[in-house]
Design a protein around this motif. Sequence first.
Motif, PDB file in Angstrom:
ATOM      1  N   THR A 166       0.863  -0.997   0.413  1.00 40.11           N
ATOM      2  CA  THR A 166      -0.254  -0.056   0.360  1.00 40.11           C
ATOM      3  C   THR A 166       0.955   1.404  -0.226  1.00 40.11           C
ATOM      4  OG1 THR A 166      -0.064   0.166   2.162  1.00 40.11           O
ATOM      5  CG2 THR A 166      -1.686  -1.246   1.469  1.00 40.11           C
ATOM      6  N   GLU A 167       0.496   1.930  -0.835  1.00 41.82           N
ATOM      7  CA  GLU A 167       0.955   2.952  -0.830  1.00 41.82           C
ATOM      8  C   GLU A 167       0.933   3.974   0.770  1.00 41.82           C
ATOM      9  OE1 GLU A 167       2.829   5.072  -3.251  1.00 41.82           O
ATOM     10  OE2 GLU A 167       2.322   3.732  -4.333  1.00 41.82           O
ATOM     11  N   PRO A 168       2.413   4.542   0.656  1.00 38.29           N
ATOM     12  CA  PRO A 168       2.197   5.195   2.859  1.00 38.29           C
ATOM     13  C   PRO A 168       0.730   6.464   2.459  1.00 38.29           C
ATOM     14  CG  PRO A 168       4.632   5.046   1.690  1.00 38.29           C
ATOM     15  CD  PRO A 168       3.547   4.587   0.486  1.00 38.29           C
ATOM     16  N   LYS A 169       0.050   6.488   3.561  1.00 46.25           N
ATOM     17  CA  LYS A 169      -0.127   8.369   3.623  1.00 46.25           C
ATOM     18  C   LYS A 169       0.385   8.515   4.848  1.00 46.25           C
ATOM     19  CE  LYS A 169      -5.104   8.920   5.349  1.00 46.25           C
ATOM     20  NZ  LYS A 169      -5.956   8.772   6.610  1.00 46.25           N
ATOM     21  N   LYS A 170       0.580  10.316   4.043  1.00 44.28           N
ATOM     22  CA  LYS A 170       0.353  11.581   4.596  1.00 44.28           C
ATOM     23  C   LYS A 170      -0.152  11.634   5.788  1.00 44.28           C
ATOM     24  CE  LYS A 170       3.161  15.601   3.616  1.00 44.28           C
ATOM     25  NZ  LYS A 170       4.243  16.379   3.049  1.00 44.28           N
ATOM     26  N   ILE A 171       0.196  11.608   6.827  1.00 42.37           N
ATOM     27  CA  ILE A 171      -0.342  12.729   7.844  1.00 42.37           C
ATOM     28  C   ILE A 171      -0.439  14.319   8.124  1.00 42.37           C
ATOM     29  CG2 ILE A 171      -0.719  13.192  10.034  1.00 42.37           C
ATOM     30  CD1 ILE A 171      -0.698   9.373  10.152  1.00 42.37           C
ATOM     31  N   ASP A 172      -0.838  14.918   7.650  1.00 42.98           N
ATOM     32  CA  ASP A 172      -0.288  15.936   8.295  1.00 42.98           C
ATOM     33  C   ASP A 172      -0.591  16.850   9.826  1.00 42.98           C
ATOM     34  OD1 ASP A 172      -1.174  17.283   5.427  1.00 42.98           O
ATOM     35  OD2 ASP A 172      -3.191  17.266   5.935  1.00 42.98           O
TER      36      ASP A 172
END
Length: 157
Positions: A147-153
């Motif tokens: 899975t693509e890494p999910k960027k967290i703001d």
Amino acid sequence: MSSLIKRQRGTELATRFSRMDRVFEEWMRSLPMRRPFGLGWDWPGDDLIRVDEYRDSDTEVIRAELPGIDPEKDVELTVSDGMLRISAERRVEEKTQDKGYLRHELRYGGMTRTLPLPEGVSESDISATYKDGILEIRVPVPERTETEPKKIDIKRG
């Protein structure tokens, strides 16, 4: 008693320490030396089940050496917190007659081995067979989807 039992989870921290303790104890038992100060393990490794582990396409195969064991009565497989535990009881009696003397040699007791399972394994898919002193456990390993890494703001506080 050849059955698969799923045990209840305890607290996560206690589970991690328990898991580390089991792995460390089994590692210590496998070392080729006696324990200091006469504290047990006079024959190191006798109570440690020897295994071969390998991958057969999408299945992890564990072959445990358990000669002279009745798998229905003396072997128990359990799964708990991502760990597979093999427990067995052995009683071997050997009689030798030499120069008029009769010698009895008994070897018995419990043996265990705890092994980590791959992530995502379903306990219900694990199977085991016993033949010619070898317990073979087959663990289907699910495909890992990348899975693509999910960027967290990040917000300023």
